[in-house]
Design a protein around this motif. Structure first.
Motif, short mmCIF file in Angstrom:
data_model
loop_
_atom_site.label_atom_id
_atom_site.label_comp_id
_atom_site.label_asym_id
_atom_site.label_seq_id
_atom_site.Cartn_x
_atom_site.Cartn_y
_atom_site.Cartn_z
N VAL A 1 44.74 1.32 38.62
CA VAL A 1 45.69 2.25 39.20
C VAL A 1 45.85 1.89 40.68
N LEU A 2 47.09 1.57 41.07
CA LEU A 2 47.37 1.17 42.45
C LEU A 2 47.95 2.36 43.21
N PRO A 3 47.23 2.89 44.20
CA PRO A 3 47.73 4.04 44.96
C PRO A 3 48.81 3.64 45.96
N VAL A 4 49.87 4.43 45.99
CA VAL A 4 50.94 4.28 46.99
C VAL A 4 50.96 5.58 47.78
N LEU A 5 50.63 5.53 49.05
CA LEU A 5 50.44 6.74 49.83
C LEU A 5 51.76 7.36 50.27
N MET A 6 51.87 8.67 50.10
CA MET A 6 53.02 9.40 50.62
C MET A 6 53.00 9.41 52.14
N ASP A 7 51.84 9.73 52.69
CA ASP A 7 51.69 9.82 54.15
C ASP A 7 50.22 9.61 54.45
N LYS A 8 49.89 8.39 54.85
CA LYS A 8 48.48 8.02 54.96
C LYS A 8 47.73 8.93 55.94
N ASN A 9 46.43 9.04 55.64
CA ASN A 9 45.52 9.81 56.49
C ASN A 9 45.81 11.31 56.51
N THR A 10 46.41 11.83 55.45
CA THR A 10 46.60 13.27 55.36
C THR A 10 45.68 13.83 54.29
N SER A 11 45.41 15.12 54.37
CA SER A 11 44.50 15.75 53.43
C SER A 11 45.07 15.75 52.01
N SER A 12 46.40 15.86 51.89
CA SER A 12 47.01 15.89 50.56
C SER A 12 46.83 14.55 49.84
N ASP A 13 46.96 13.45 50.60
CA ASP A 13 46.73 12.14 50.00
C ASP A 13 45.28 12.03 49.50
N GLU A 14 44.35 12.44 50.34
CA GLU A 14 42.94 12.35 49.98
C GLU A 14 42.63 13.22 48.78
#
Length: 282
Positions: free
Chosen positions: A200-213
């Motif tokens: 599974v390759l993650p594509v970040l919506m907005d890096k370094n945000t709590s929602s991504d984590e």
């Protein structure tokens, strides 16, 4: 003999097509012969690779025949188009939306209550694989881009694949789509699919945000941490610009994307190698 791979998720707009063309783009630059098969009637991969070709060649794409025309002729090689050295495209066309109807006419249409449903659906799913097989000796890798929905197109692509790469954008709907996709992959394995989930390759919506984590944490629980790519694709404006310009390497922003995908591709190759070693043990 090629390694065939489907890139998928049941949620649209998560970066599926970008990865289905950028990884083979990098592999082709490494000297690996690659083919991208566009099985989405919307033809997004076809559009971007057509524009990429303009960055390398003066000749425009000439479509003498559509994808459905080649399928009816049982000869996909007649519509393959070069994009750059070591990278070819089997382009899609809007008429590929008629593929399910074509299969119904060829193999018959029955509902799920019919005792012959499973055998007929299996024939439909495996038909595309028979058309792709003659291409296998010409390529090191064949990447298949598919629509972001459950369909005979997506099922057929998986049945023609050795591996499936799941793209996960770090948002709830993308995770839902990935989970639904995983469930369908398990069902397809019961129909005789001989594929492994590469990861599974993650594509970040907005890096370094709590929602991504949070989404990444949930994905680790669902798919297993070992199945997650360590490399994460951050939000990059230049990736969107490639839709208009095609893939190019003209300035530092282009090169930043290319350098990132060299890292993604290295991890991709490492996972392919590891999977091969594990399969050889059994």
């Amino acid at each position: 003999m090629s390694i065939n791979l489907t890139v998928g998720n049941y949620k649209g707009g998560v970066g599926k097509t970008k990865n289905a063309i950028l990884i083979p783009y990098i592999l082709s630059s490494m000297g690996k012969k690659c083919l991208v098969i566009d099985l989405d009637p919307q033809g997004n991969a076809t559009t971007v690779l057509a524009r990429t070709r303009q960055n390398f060649m003066d000749e425009p794409f000439i479509f003498d025949k559509t994808l459905m025309g080649a399928i009816k002729d049982e000869n996909l090689s007649e519509i393959i188009l070069p994009v750059k050295d070591n990278l070819d495209l089997l382009p899609s066309h809007i008429d590929f939306a008629n593929y399910p109807t074509y299969l119904d006419l060829k193999f018959g249409l029955v509902d799920k209550q019919n005792e012959d449903y499973d055998s007929i659906y299996t024939k439909k799913m495996n038909y595309l694989n028979e058309l792709i097989k003659p291409l296998s000796d010409k390529y090191d890798y064949i990447f298949i881009d598919v629509p972001p929905t459950k369909s005979i197109m997506t099922d057929s692509a998986v049945m023609a694949s050795d591996y499936v790469l799941i793209i996960l954008q770090t948002q709830e709907l993308s995770l839902d789509g990935a989970v639904q996709y995983l469930e369908d992959l398990r069902n397809l394995a019961e129909y005789g699919g001989r594929f492994d989930i590469l990861g599974v390759l993650p594509v970040l919506m907005d890096k370094n945000t709590s929602s991504d984590e949070f989404i990444l944490s949930q994905a680790n629980d669902v798919f297993g941490e070992n199945n997650m790519f360590q490399t994460k694709v951050p939000q990059m404006a230049r990736l969107k610009r490639f839709d208009n310009t095609g893939i190019q390497e003209k300035d530092r922003f282009d090169k930043k994307v290319i350098d990132l995908y060299k890292i993604v591709t290295k991890e991709f190759l490492d996972k392919i190698s590891l999977m091969g070693e594990l399969n050889n043990e059994y």
